[in-house]
Design a protein around this motif. Structure first.
Motif, short mmCIF file in Angstrom:
data_model
loop_
_atom_site.label_atom_id
_atom_site.label_comp_id
_atom_site.label_asym_id
_atom_site.label_seq_id
_atom_site.Cartn_x
_atom_site.Cartn_y
_atom_site.Cartn_z
N LEU A 10 0.85 -1.19 0.00
CA LEU A 10 0.00 0.00 0.00
C LEU A 10 0.89 1.24 0.00
CD1 LEU A 10 -2.78 1.42 0.33
CD2 LEU A 10 -2.46 1.16 2.81
N THR A 90 -3.17 1.04 -9.29
CA THR A 90 -3.57 -0.07 -8.43
C THR A 90 -3.88 -1.30 -9.26
OG1 THR A 90 -4.43 1.38 -6.70
CG2 THR A 90 -5.34 -0.85 -6.80
N GLN A 110 0.45 -7.53 -5.21
CA GLN A 110 -0.57 -6.48 -5.20
C GLN A 110 0.06 -5.12 -4.92
OE1 GLN A 110 -4.18 -6.67 -5.54
NE2 GLN A 110 -3.89 -4.43 -5.62
N THR A 112 -1.35 -1.29 -4.24
CA THR A 112 -2.53 -0.46 -3.99
C THR A 112 -2.08 0.97 -3.74
OG1 THR A 112 -3.73 -2.33 -3.03
CG2 THR A 112 -4.58 -0.13 -2.56
N SER A 114 -3.38 4.45 -2.65
CA SER A 114 -4.54 5.07 -2.00
C SER A 114 -4.09 5.91 -0.83
CB SER A 114 -5.51 3.98 -1.53
OG SER A 114 -6.58 4.54 -0.80
#
Length: 115
Positions: A10, A90, A110, A112, A114
């Motif tokens: 993230l 993303t 992954q 992401t 944000s």
């Protein structure tokens, strides 16, 4: 053939990440390597390619100027450095190698973006 991606996570918009893909089971130094990504609800999208020696690279327009693909043939690893990340980056990021007529994929990592 095994490809193992790592380095996702993230990150806030404008941030950066470096993804890695460790390869085994084939002669890494003679193979072009590729990064793809798949956003939720969308098809898999090509991101970048690097030739076997690393002398030539190509990028999708959506990442050009922000992403850099590189490789270390001594470590059998290909990298994707991503800066100025946007929410639209993303996705699950995959590395791929084509050997003969077969494509081999990693399991993906992954990313992401944000706040």
């Amino acid at each position: 053939v095994q490809l193992v991606e790592s380095g996702g996570g993230l990150v806030q918009p404008g941030g950066s990440l470096r993804l890695s893909c460790a390869a085994s089971g084939f002669t890494f130094s003679i193979a072009a390597m590729h990064w793809y990504r798949q956003a939720p609800g969308k098809g898999r999208e090509w991101v970048a390619t690097i030739t076997n020696g690393g002398g030539s690279t190509n990028y999708a327009d959506s990442v050009k100027g922000r992403f850099t693909i590189s490789r270390d043939n001594a470590k059998n690893t290909v990298y994707l450095q991503a800066i100025s990340l946007k929410p639209e980056d993303t996705a699950v990021y995959y590395c791929k190698v084509r050997l003969g007529f077969l494509d081999y994929w990693g399991q993906g990592t992954q990313v992401t973006v944000s706040s």
